[in-house]
Design a protein around this motif. Structure first.
Motif, PDB file in Angstrom:
ATOM      1  N   SER A 215      41.785 -11.614 -26.476  1.00 33.94           N
ATOM      2  CA  SER A 215      43.230 -11.619 -26.247  1.00 33.94           C
ATOM      3  C   SER A 215      43.944 -12.330 -27.388  1.00 33.94           C
ATOM      4  CB  SER A 215      43.538 -12.315 -24.922  1.00 33.94           C
ATOM      5  OG  SER A 215      42.983 -11.577 -23.850  1.00 33.94           O
TER       6      SER A 215
ATOM      7  N   PRO B 247      46.494  -8.459 -23.637  1.00 35.74           N
ATOM      8  CA  PRO B 247      45.137  -8.986 -23.472  1.00 35.74           C
ATOM      9  C   PRO B 247      44.087  -7.954 -23.849  1.00 35.74           C
ATOM     10  CG  PRO B 247      46.097  -8.475 -21.337  1.00 35.74           C
ATOM     11  CD  PRO B 247      47.199  -8.352 -22.342  1.00 35.74           C
TER      12      PRO B 247
ATOM     13  N   GLY C 201      42.760 -10.271 -18.394  1.00 36.25           N
ATOM     14  CA  GLY C 201      42.488 -11.194 -19.471  1.00 36.25           C
ATOM     15  C   GLY C 201      43.201 -12.495 -19.263  1.00 36.25           C
TER      16      GLY C 201
END
Length: 548
Positions: free
Chosen positions: A396, A530, A535
């Motif tokens: 990310s 992400p 994420g």
């Protein structure tokens, strides 16, 4: 700037024109840092002649490497937390000021100290530049720009020795360092004007303990490797003590990272398959192949009888190959969104080049090496810049700096490790081969003290030392024949040692190809979101695993 704006990626804040101006400035910064690593090679004889301190020569490079390697992981994490601008500008200021200090250095000790400071600046620049490119463009567009930066580095590698020679010959070696100052004076105001200050909206608990532990471990390991090769040997108490220290502090670092809320290198990243495999490729190829190439000039100048200039010209085509495929490969990635087959083909090129290199011997034509190096460069240009995009795409955006710096860190560690280990392999293979190639007559008739001079395969490259050895051998009956026999044995022994390195590099190239085959291709993100659904959104969230 509002907190909401500060937390947005740069790519969503800047116009296309601002991005292009900033990109050009970053490439200029990269060029200056890369040029400094190659421009010194032709200036070192003049530096030694002026300042003395031949015994300290290796520290001109070691001090820079140590400082640069240590600072990279810390900068990656801190730039994720506080933004890239302060570290990129700080790196340029430190690099420019230390370059001026290097140019004015009154002694070798002072020059080495200033080179260490310069290494800090260089580490700040390199760690920040690639992360900033990741801030400017989403992964799907990033490939072509990463290719431009790799091409810039290759261009600096090509031009560096020539520029260094011209400056040294016409205005003096000090201008090898002074030349960095005007580049910095151009880059600093442009970055100040075009790179906004951004900071992540996350906890600012800095992991000072982790940074200290990682620094001690890294410095101990690098010093152990360097001194094992140059000073004490691998079985010495100093070497073993330094390596043991590195292992202990690395274990303490892992323990620290597991308990700290904002670790310098989040260990969860290594559960990310793509991140792990890509860094293994960078570590293996950066170390294994670089370690072989580092000793090619010895082979060219001893076994093939080439000059220092010739050895430089022979290996330069590798940079030309990297320059070509890094740019073309980047364009392919950005237009197709696919990268896996590019890395596989590149790894095949690298493997082919290492296999071709195993055919080299004491009588090989020099141009063969240039052809093989072009093939090697074509492969590296496809693999190494692509791995930067792969690693950044696998995590990310909030971990962009950490992931990018990890790649740089592992590559530099791999290069030092590869150079040190290959140096041991070359030395031991050379000694064994020289002993077997030398005729019994030569061994018994040349005085032992004189014969021991041939233990150094580069002895013939030092005109003064070689002249003394020739006089001593020719003083013995039938001395010319004995000298020719010893030199022939030396040429064959160096070729045997290099051949052993090539065989090891083949195995490493096979490993690199296997890692690219095992890697899964993740879709290159068109935005800055992400890496995977669910994420991390904050510092305490788990690291995403690429489950695509």
């Amino acid at each position: 700037m509002t907190p909401q704006a500060a937390s947005r990626p740069l790519g969503e804040m800047l116009t296309h024109r601002q991005k292009m101006v900033l990109l050009t400035t970053l490439m200029l910064s990269m060029f200056v840092g890369a040029l400094d690593q190659t421009i010194m090679s032709t200036a070192t004889p003049s530096i030694i002649a002026d300042l003395g301190g031949f015994a300290l020569l290796s520290w001109l490079f070691t001090s820079y490497m140590l400082a640069s390697t240590v600072v990279v992981p810390l900068v990656g994490k801190l730039s994720d937390m506080f933004g890239r601008r302060i570290f990129l500008l700080g790196g340029l200021v430190i690099f420019m000021a230390s370059s001026a200090a290097c140019g004015a250095a009154p002694s070798m000790i002072a020059l080495i100290l200033f080179r260490a400071v310069q290494g800090i600046g260089g580490g700040l620049i390199f760690a920040s530049v690639f992360s900033t490119v990741g801030d400017l463009f989403p992964p799907a567009e990033r490939g072509k720009y990463m290719g431009f930066f790799t091409g810039t580095f290759s261009l600096a590698s090509i031009l560096g020795p020539t520029i260094g020679g011209l400056l040294t010959d016409h205005v003096g070696w000090r201008w090898v360092f002074f030349i960095n100052v005007p580049f910095g004076l151009v880059a600093i105001p442009l970055i100040w004007r075009n790179l906004p200050h951004t900071a992540a909206s996350m906890s600012r608990k800095i992991d000072f303990g982790g940074s200290i532990l990682l620094s001690v471990s890294t410095v101990s390991l690098l010093l152990g490797l360097v001194w094992a090769e140059e000073e004490y040997g691998w079985g010495s108490a100093q070497t073993l003590g330094l390596i043991a220290t590195a292992v202990v502090f690395a274990a303490l670092f892992v323990f620290q990272e597991k308990r700290h809320p904002e670790p310098i290198i989040p260990l969860g990243l290594f559960r990310n398959r793509t991140f792990l495999l890509a860094n293994l490729v960078v570590f293996a190829l950066g170390g294994g192949i670089f370690g072989t190439v580092a000793y090619l000039p010895v082979f060219v100048q001893t076994s093939l009888g080439g000059s220092a200039t010739t050895s430089g010209l022979i290996t330069t085509p590798q940079s030309l190959g990297i320059l070509l495929t890094s740019i073309v490969g980047g364009q392919i990635i950005s237009r197709t969104g696919r990268y896996r087959w590019l890395t596989i083909i590149g790894a095949c090129f690298i493997l082919t080049a290492t296999l071709l290199q195993t055919s080299l011997g004491a009588g090989s034509p020099k141009w063969h090496i240039s052809v093989f190096m072009i093939v090697m460069g074509l492969g590296f240009g496809m693999v190494m810049p692509t791995m930067s995009v792969v690693i950044q795409n696998a995590v990310s955006h909030q971990y962009l700096g950490v992931a990018t710096s990890a790649r740089q860190f592992f590559m530099q560690i791999g290069q030092v490790l590869g150079t040190a280990i290959f140096g041991v392999v070359l030395a031991t293979t050379y000694q064994s081969s020289f002993d077997s190639e030398l005729s019994p007559e030569t061994r018994t008739q040349i005085p032992a003290a004189t014969l021991s001079r041939f233990d150094d395969p580069t002895m013939s490259l030092d005109e003064r030392t070689f002249g003394q050895v020739k006089e001593q051998v020719r003083a013995v009956p039938n001395g010319d024949v004995l000298l020719d026999d010893a030199l022939d044995a030396q040429r064959v022994a160096v070729a045997d040692g290099i051949h052993r390195l090539f065989l090891i590099s083949v195995a490493i190239a096979v490993f690199g190809l296997a890692m690219t085959l095992l890697s899964r291709e993740l879709p290159l993100r068109r935005g800055f979101g992400p890496a995977a659904e669910g994420g991390p959104q904050g510092s305490a969230a788990p690291i995403p695993v690429d489950a695509h």
